[in-house]
Write a protein that holds these residues in place. Structure first.
Motif, PDB file in Angstrom:
ATOM      1  N   CYS A  45       0.844  -1.197   0.000  1.00 59.44           N
ATOM      2  CA  CYS A  45       0.000   0.000   0.000  1.00 59.44           C
ATOM      3  C   CYS A  45       0.877   1.244   0.000  1.00 59.44           C
ATOM      4  O   CYS A  45       2.020   1.206   0.455  1.00 59.44           O
ATOM      5  CB  CYS A  45      -0.866  -0.013   1.258  1.00 59.44           C
ATOM      6  SG  CYS A  45      -1.930   1.429   1.438  1.00 59.44           S
ATOM      7  N   SER A  47       0.667   3.472   2.045  1.00 56.56           N
ATOM      8  CA  SER A  47       1.030   3.748   3.442  1.00 56.56           C
ATOM      9  C   SER A  47       2.264   2.940   3.865  1.00 56.56           C
ATOM     10  O   SER A  47       3.058   3.411   4.685  1.00 56.56           O
ATOM     11  CB  SER A  47      -0.147   3.486   4.375  1.00 56.56           C
ATOM     12  OG  SER A  47      -0.500   2.134   4.375  1.00 56.56           O
ATOM     13  N   HIS A  68      -1.174  -4.498   5.583  1.00 51.69           N
ATOM     14  CA  HIS A  68      -2.561  -4.575   6.077  1.00 51.69           C
ATOM     15  C   HIS A  68      -3.524  -5.053   4.985  1.00 51.69           C
ATOM     16  O   HIS A  68      -4.713  -5.120   5.210  1.00 51.69           O
ATOM     17  CB  HIS A  68      -3.012  -3.214   6.612  1.00 51.69           C
ATOM     18  CG  HIS A  68      -2.952  -2.137   5.577  1.00 51.69           C
ATOM     19  ND1 HIS A  68      -1.833  -1.364   5.380  1.00 51.69           N
ATOM     20  CD2 HIS A  68      -3.838  -1.733   4.656  1.00 51.69           C
ATOM     21  CE1 HIS A  68      -2.045  -0.538   4.403  1.00 51.69           C
ATOM     22  NE2 HIS A  68      -3.251  -0.733   3.920  1.00 51.69           N
ATOM     23  N   GLU A  69      -2.999  -5.340   3.788  1.00 54.91           N
ATOM     24  CA  GLU A  69      -3.853  -5.843   2.698  1.00 54.91           C
ATOM     25  C   GLU A  69      -3.438  -7.287   2.476  1.00 54.91           C
ATOM     26  O   GLU A  69      -2.337  -7.526   1.990  1.00 54.91           O
ATOM     27  CB  GLU A  69      -3.600  -5.038   1.419  1.00 54.91           C
ATOM     28  CG  GLU A  69      -3.734  -3.534   1.606  1.00 54.91           C
ATOM     29  CD  GLU A  69      -3.327  -2.741   0.355  1.00 54.91           C
ATOM     30  OE1 GLU A  69      -2.861  -3.345  -0.629  1.00 54.91           O
ATOM     31  OE2 GLU A  69      -3.477  -1.514   0.391  1.00 54.91           O
ATOM     32  N   GLU A 154      -8.917  -5.013   0.368  1.00 56.39           N
ATOM     33  CA  GLU A 154      -8.898  -3.819   1.232  1.00 56.39           C
ATOM     34  C   GLU A 154      -8.856  -2.507   0.442  1.00 56.39           C
ATOM     35  O   GLU A 154      -9.724  -1.650   0.633  1.00 56.39           O
ATOM     36  CB  GLU A 154      -7.744  -3.907   2.237  1.00 56.39           C
ATOM     37  CG  GLU A 154      -7.848  -2.919   3.387  1.00 56.39           C
ATOM     38  CD  GLU A 154      -7.231  -1.568   3.150  1.00 56.39           C
ATOM     39  OE1 GLU A 154      -7.564  -0.619   3.865  1.00 56.39           O
ATOM     40  OE2 GLU A 154      -6.399  -1.440   2.222  1.00 56.39           O
TER      41      GLU A 154
HETATM   42 ZN   LIG Z   1      -3.870   0.289   2.163  1.00 57.37          ZN
END
Ligand SMILES: [Zn+2]
Length: 350
Positions: A45, A47, A68-69, A154
């Motif tokens: 991501c 981020s 987080h994905e 996500e």
């Molecule tokens: Zn993300």
């Protein structure tokens, strides 16, 4: 890549730029309401890139495993987990830690609870062979959906929430998306699916490659690769009043200024991109045009179920966006290729 004591994960170990490396970390221990997920694929991501470059505007609990994905297979389920069992293919929401109870959780808006902590910055994420996940975060991955694609549920949910929940797209509405990063491109695809009329995507000279992808995804006009003046283009478009909806997926102050110039009176701006800098311009056009300015952040359970159905049906086709699947040890090459805009989105396999 696993021993009795630990496993090799991609760790962001300090706030300084480039403080990311593969490190041995302990195998996660799960509680009664958690599952241990064997990670099949983890998306990279923007981020993750921000944390790699030390430019994030959110607090990070260093050291932390990034990612987080993701999608994976349940390796172990806690004794009180219902509805999910060992061997199930799953993907996971991102609110890893929530307060025990709050008014926002009761409203189903747990994604907006300020006390939430997410994977990859608040708690250990999925760029590792295993990740601990509370069962309330889980969704089943339909059998026909490949794990590399399920791992991108996500970011699709971020875009769905922005375009299909927090914006109002009527069939035929003109829509402009500013910022052709992964989220902007997914917003483009969802605006197309939601019935947008003329669809415009705006980037910069550095976005040349991504603007080509925007056209593949169904955009009618891509602006910026040759330094075009998007505001001038919109003034000459249609009846000259501007576009019905502007999605700001860039986040810098200049993009909101441009959005205010391009939106038509009584139109809408949805802001999904972030940026910490102050505005530095007048919001008078917001008043004068009676524009609705709407923020959009994260996603919740119903959004996930809708997006998984769209992905499984093939209607939400990620082929133009998902350019690279690589082993976790190749992380730096994928991070750099995404950062430079050479690829839109990469997925890592631990
Ligand atoms: Zn993300």
């Amino acid at each position: 890549m696993q021993s009795n004591q630990g496993m090799i994960g991609l760790v962001n170990y300090a706030p300084e730029p480039h403080s990311v490396e593969l490190r041995e970390v302990p195998l996660p221990e799960i509680g009664e309401e958690d599952v241990l997920v064997s990670v099949s694929a983890a998306g990279v991501c923007g981020s993750d890139l921000h944390q790699y470059h030390g430019k994030q505007s959110w607090p990070v609990n260093h050291p932390v495993v990034l990612g987080h994905e993701f999608a994976g297979v349940i390796a172990k389920a806690g004794s009180r987990v219902r509805g999910f069992k060992e061997g199930d293919r799953i993907t996971s929401e991102t609110a890893a830690v929530l307060p025990h109870d709050s008014a926002l959780i009761r409203r189903g808006l747990y994604n907006l609870d300020p006390a939430r902590l997410g994977f990859g910055y608040g708690v250990d994420g999925a760029m590792a062979p295993y990740v601990k996940v509370p069962a309330r975060c889980l969704h089943h991955v339909p059998a026909c959906l490949a794990m590399e694609r399920a791992a991108l549920t996500e970011p699709c949910c971020v875009a769905y929430n922005a375009v299909c929940v927090n914006s109002r797209v009527r069939l035929g509405d003109s829509v402009a998306v500013i910022g052709p990063g992964p989220i902007g491109l997914l917003c483009t695809k969802l605006a197309k699916l939601a019935g947008a009329g003329h669809l415009i995507v705006i980037g910069t000279v550095a976005d040349r490659r991504r603007l080509e992808v925007a056209i593949q995804l169904g955009a009618d006009t891509a602006l910026g690769a040759k330094g075009e003046d998007a505001a001038q283009w919109v003034r000459e478009f249609g009846d000259g009043y501007g576009v019905d909806l502007v999605i700001d997926a860039a986040g810098v102050s200049a993009s909101l200024k441009l959005a205010l110039e391009m939106v038509r009176p009584a139109g809408q701006i949805t802001k999904v991109g972030w940026g910490p800098q102050p505005l530095g311009f007048s919001l008078d056009p917001l008043v004068q045009k009676a524009v609705t300015l709407q923020g959009s952040f994260s996603h919740n359970w119903p959004v996930w179920e809708q997006v998984l159905a769209l992905l499984a049906s093939g209607k939400l086709d990620l082929a133009p966006i998902l350019n690279t699947v690589a082993p976790l040890h190749d992380w730096k090459r994928v991070f750099d290729a995404m950062h430079s805009g050479q690829i839109v989105k990469g997925v890592l396999k631990p």
